[in-house]
Design a protein around this motif. Structure first.
Motif, mmCIF file in Angstrom:
data_model
loop_
_atom_site.group_PDB
_atom_site.id
_atom_site.type_symbol
_atom_site.label_atom_id
_atom_site.label_comp_id
_atom_site.label_asym_id
_atom_site.label_seq_id
_atom_site.Cartn_x
_atom_site.Cartn_y
_atom_site.Cartn_z
ATOM 1 N N VAL A 116 -36.653 -10.892 -33.087
ATOM 2 C CA VAL A 116 -36.990 -11.768 -34.223
ATOM 3 C C VAL A 116 -36.245 -13.103 -34.138
ATOM 4 O O VAL A 116 -36.419 -13.962 -34.998
ATOM 5 N N LEU A 144 -35.274 -5.604 -40.289
ATOM 6 C CA LEU A 144 -36.652 -5.367 -39.859
ATOM 7 C C LEU A 144 -36.688 -4.335 -38.741
ATOM 8 O O LEU A 144 -35.799 -4.288 -37.897
ATOM 9 N N ALA A 178 -36.323 -16.178 -36.700
ATOM 10 C CA ALA A 178 -35.146 -16.214 -37.576
ATOM 11 C C ALA A 178 -34.399 -17.537 -37.454
ATOM 12 O O ALA A 178 -33.877 -18.062 -38.444
ATOM 13 N N ALA A 225 -28.283 -8.943 -34.425
ATOM 14 C CA ALA A 225 -29.607 -8.339 -34.541
ATOM 15 C C ALA A 225 -30.666 -9.377 -34.890
ATOM 16 O O ALA A 225 -31.816 -9.280 -34.443
ATOM 17 N N ALA A 226 -30.280 -10.378 -35.671
ATOM 18 C CA ALA A 226 -31.227 -11.429 -36.058
ATOM 19 C C ALA A 226 -31.360 -12.511 -34.986
ATOM 20 O O ALA A 226 -32.206 -13.401 -35.107
ATOM 21 N N PHE A 278 -33.732 -10.259 -41.790
ATOM 22 C CA PHE A 278 -34.256 -10.175 -40.419
ATOM 23 C C PHE A 278 -33.623 -9.017 -39.655
ATOM 24 O O PHE A 278 -34.300 -8.345 -38.860
ATOM 25 N N ALA A 279 -32.325 -8.775 -39.874
ATOM 26 C CA ALA A 279 -31.649 -7.689 -39.157
ATOM 27 C C ALA A 279 -32.173 -6.323 -39.578
ATOM 28 O O ALA A 279 -32.128 -5.363 -38.795
ATOM 29 N N GLN A 285 -25.124 -8.001 -37.818
ATOM 30 C CA GLN A 285 -26.385 -8.463 -38.398
ATOM 31 C C GLN A 285 -26.809 -9.798 -37.784
ATOM 32 O O GLN A 285 -28.002 -10.019 -37.544
ATOM 33 N N SER A 302 -35.879 -5.155 -34.867
ATOM 34 C CA SER A 302 -35.393 -6.552 -34.881
ATOM 35 C C SER A 302 -34.688 -6.887 -33.576
ATOM 36 O O SER A 302 -34.761 -8.024 -33.092
ATOM 37 N N ASP A 303 -34.005 -5.909 -33.019
ATOM 38 C CA ASP A 303 -33.377 -6.109 -31.714
ATOM 39 C C ASP A 303 -33.479 -4.815 -30.917
ATOM 40 O O ASP A 303 -33.687 -3.742 -31.477
ATOM 41 N N SER A 327 -32.613 -9.975 -29.261
ATOM 42 C CA SER A 327 -33.245 -9.967 -30.578
ATOM 43 C C SER A 327 -34.697 -10.400 -30.454
ATOM 44 O O SER A 327 -34.993 -11.477 -29.932
#
Length: 833
Positions: A431, A489, A435, A250-251, A486-487, A247, A492-493, A429
């Motif tokens: 975001v 979304l 983030a 990803a964020a 955020f992860a 996570q 996100s990545d 990522s």
């Protein structure tokens, strides 16, 4: 000089053979140094600087080449361990033990003094470090610096010999760890009585302090936050849950979990404030000392102590060196210069450890800092001028300027590090820039700040220290909630293919030109356009999967350990994966660690089809990741029900993504060119083990050769195929059931009559896969047997005049030199007749 030193280190990548002894080169460099000195003292002209560049290039080459060799000492553990062996080790615990996320597995590093093998009567001297894994809790009475006797199974670490996959043995070798081992029982670890001298106590004090802090964090903080606090305070990520780490990635905030310049900057600012505030209370000190300089100097020893506690990784060392240089310049009133500051830190690190240059940590760290130092001021000048014209100096203007500056810092760091992240991790990522604005303050200005404040009080006044830690943990809990938001979304990545090195160099060239455009009296928009065009070219070619290379018929048998995965490309551009599984204990899956990196390294972002010959884990457990990120149009299977519920879930997720799943039938073709054919679906046939290993038998045909993929069928099924006269003849055969003795009957091999048989099997079960008699059977029938355990990923590429076989091996047998492709043999049209 730093750039010349870096070029010298980089040149070692292009040298095929590096001599272990470099005395001639040392002599040349010494003579060159005398030449520089004579030119400088006699003429004092600028030519001495050009000579210095040549000198530093040679020094970089020499320093790197000396660290690119196996340990030369015959007593080193690397030279004592050739095959897997059991031994009793006597050595010193080198660092604080690390635990996995569940706390049931411990990893330790031991500095050796002596060892005794099973059949030896006496201990013999030994040197070097060993990384050991213990299944269980580590004894609480053992600390860094203690002398231990340990019974362990030792071996040289192995990596997958597949391009793009993480090279574990190389990673360890760069840490000067050449041997790993397993401790089967906690009782096999015994503490020996030894009296520590003052030197040893000082040497191991930081690690002992680190372990003591880790224990106090464990007793104070909630279990779900303990690993995160240990990561940001002590640099130990081993306790952070794998799901949470994913996570964070990803964020786009994974860098916060590594001790870096952000952490050192916050600690330095906190120390400066505390010392400055304390010194100002004394009128005498105000009159006699320069308070700011004194506070800065007092902060430095504490920063050095903290950096030694956190493990001295590249970002920490960089931050400490830069802090030291800044403080020294401050004390002598020297004008600051960002390029010299950054280059001095890089040169100091690389002189000590030149191989750091090739690590993602070093490159990401310096790329981010360089961008903030050089690119950010240019953008800030452009944006601030227009902002100030539209808004007067008010609260809104100040707040807006702060938000814009924060966003610019995050955006600039993202732009500078994105190509490196894609090259090493194939992931970026989207975001991340936003983030970071939310999560960094929660972790760094709340959790980390209270964590720093708690450290002295944990030992002086434990209740206060524990209160501060628990207060900081609320910030970490809030940060985790934000990370999960955020992860989760959409997009996100993204995972993308590995960008070509020339494209990365073009990107950084235009980025550099953007910075120096004003000095060259050119518009910034021209190099900025180059940056945008480079990015667009990469993104369009990746997202739309534009084929930039020549299309040829090729088959790649991937080194996945004890499993099977074969990637096929047809001249039409059709891409197929037959099976995709490996050892079940691998975490993350073999799909993520081996198969996907291999495809990304080839610039592939989409495949057309997947065939699962049968639902054994070692044939499909890596496919969920492949299906998720490479979006095949169809999956051929032999059955919709497997031996376990995981296969049914895999097919359900594939259907949810809109992927067609289809049972393959006898004689069916997979695609329009009619090159991929299901010879037989043997699932319902009687087999040696109630048909559990029965499945699809697939044949793929090219211009100069054809290949047969029989899965794990056993002898009874082989005989049935022979009785029904299926068209089995092929030039290449993937050995049934990984070369097992329960398959590979001589009648079956004679019917197929292959030139080459590939055995996809791991190194851990050589006695059974392939079975010892298979090599003799192949020799008897004039078949060349190749195993992925020995040759790594085996690539067969069709050509105009025959085909070529390639393998992969560790260059010169040295993990530090990485994996290289080499030609095994070439079959021409004349030999094929």
């Amino acid at each position: 000089m730093t750039l010349a030193f870096v070029l010298g280190i980089t040149s070692t990548l292009f040298i095929e053979h590096l001599p272990p002894e470099s005395f001639p080169m040392k002599g040349v460099l010494i003579l060159f140094l005398f030449l520089i000195a004579s030119v400088h003292f006699r003429n004092r002209n600028r030519s001495v600087y050009w000579l210095m560049l040549i000198l530093f290039f040679g020094l970089g080459l020499l320093q790197a080449s000396q660290q690119l060799h196996h340990p030369a000492n015959p007593d080193n553990i690397y030279n004592r361990i050739k095959e897997k062996s059991e031994a009793i080790l006597v050595g010193t615990l080198h660092a604080m033990p690390e635990y996995n996320e569940h706390g049931d597995t411990t990893r330790i590093t031991v500095s050796l003094h002596s060892l005794q093998f099973q059949k030896q009567r006496f201990f013999t001297p030994a040197t070097g470090r060993v990384l050991l894994r213990l299944s269980g809790k580590w004894p609480q009475n053992i600390f860094p610096g203690d002398m231990l006797a340990i019974r362990a199974e030792l071996k040289r670490p192995q990596s997958y010999l597949s391009p793009g996959s993480f090279d574990y043995s190389r990673y360890l070798a760069r840490k000067n760890i050449w041997i790993t081992g397993v401790i089967r029982n906690p009782l096999f670890v015994q503490k020996l009585a030894n009296k520590k001298g003052i030197t040893e106590k000082i040497k191991y004090f930081p690690e002992n302090l680190r372990q003591a802090i880790a224990e106090k964090i464990k007793r104070t903080v909630a279990p779900n936050l303990e690993g995160l606090y240990r990561a940001i305070l002590l640099g130990d990520r081993s306790g952070v849950d794998n799901t949470l780490q994913e996570q964070f990635k990803a964020a786009g905030v994974m860098h916060i979990l590594a001790i870096s310049g952000i952490h050192m900057g916050i600690l330095g600012a906190l120390l400066f404030f505390l010392f400055h505030h304390a010194l100002k209370r004394s009128e005498t000190l105000l009159l006699k000392l320069r308070i700011k300089k004194t506070a800065a100097l007092l902060s430095l020893p504490v920063l050095l102590l903290y950096s030694s506690i956190t493990g001295l990784n590249a970002p920490v060392v960089r931050a400490v060196i830069m802090s030291s240089i800044v403080l020294a310049a401050l004390c002598i009133d020297r004008k600051k210069s960002s390029p010299e500051l950054l280059c001095s830190a890089a040169l100091a690190i690389l002189i000590y450890s030149p191989l750091q240059l090739f690590t993602a940590s070093f490159q990401l760290s310096f790329a981010a800092v360089a961008a903030i130092l050089f690119i950010l001021p240019c953008l800030r000048r452009i944006i601030s001028s227009s902002w100030e014209m539209e808004h007067p100096q008010s609260f809104m203007a100040v707040t807006g300027a702060w938000l814009v500056s924060s966003m610019l810092v995050s955006l600039v760091a993202f732009l500078a590090t994105a190509p490196i992240s894609l090259y090493y991790f194939n992931r970026v990522s989207l975001v991340g820039p936003v983030a970071n604005l939310v999560i960094e303050p929660l972790i760094c200005l709340w959790g980390l700040l209270f964590g720093f404040l708690s450290l002295p009080f944990l030992f002086i006044l434990p209740p206060l220290g524990e209160f501060l830690l628990q207060t900081g943990s609320h910030g970490l809990a809030a940060a985790i909630q934000c990370v999960q938001f955020f992860a989760a979304l959409p997009f996100s990545d993204v995972f993308l293919p590995t960008p070509p090195v020339p494209l990365i160099l073009f990107y950084y060239f235009f980025l550099t030109m953007s910075v120096i455009s004003r000095k060259l009296q050119m518009k910034m928009s021209i190099p900025a356009l180059g940056v945008i065009c480079t990015l667009l070219f990469y993104l369009v070619s990746s997202l739309f999967d534009i084929k930039l290379t020549e299309r040829k018929f090729s088959i790649s048998f991937l080194d996945v350990g004890q499993g099977s995965a074969a990637f096929i490309t047809l001249p039409s551009g059709y891409r197929l994966l037959i099976d995709g599984g490996g050892s079940s204990y691998i975490s993350p899956s073999v799909g993520r660690r081996v198969i996907a990196p291999y495809l990304w390294q080839k610039g592939i972002s989409k495949i057309d089809a997947v065939i699962v010959t049968h639902p054994d884990a070692d044939h499909y457990n890596g496919l969920p990741f492949i299906v998720e990120h490479f979006s095949p149009s169809i999956i051929w299977v032999n059955t919709y029900s497997g031996h376990d519920p995981f296969f049914a879930r895999f097919l359900e997720k594939a259907r949810a993504k809109g992927i067609m799943t289809k049972l393959a039938k006898n004689g069916a073709f997979l695609e329009q060119t009619r090159k991929i054919r299901c010879i037989a679906n043997t699932t319902s046939w009687p087999g040696d083990r109630k048909g559990e290993n029965n499945g699809l038998v697939i044949k793929v045909a090219g211009k100069n050769f054809s290949a047969l993929f029989p899965g794990d069928i056993e002898k009874k099924t082989e005989y049935s195929l022979l009785d029904q006269h299926f068209p089995l003849h092929s030039d290449i055969l993937l050995s049934p059931h990984h070369g097992s003795a329960t398959s590979n009957s001589e009648q079956f091999l004679r019917k197929i009559s292959p030139r080459i048989m590939v055995v996809s099997a791991g190194k851990t079960r050589k006695k059974y896969f392939p079975f010892p008699g298979l090599q003799l059977l192949c020799q008897k029938n004039n078949i060349t047997m190749l195993t992925t355990a020995h040759y790594g990923t085996i690539e067969i590429i069709d050509g105009d005049d025959g085909y070529a076989l390639f393998g992969h091996h560790v260059r010169e047998g040295n993990p530090l030199l990485g994996i290289k492709r080499y030609l095994i043999r070439r079959e021409t049209a004349a030999t094929l007749r």
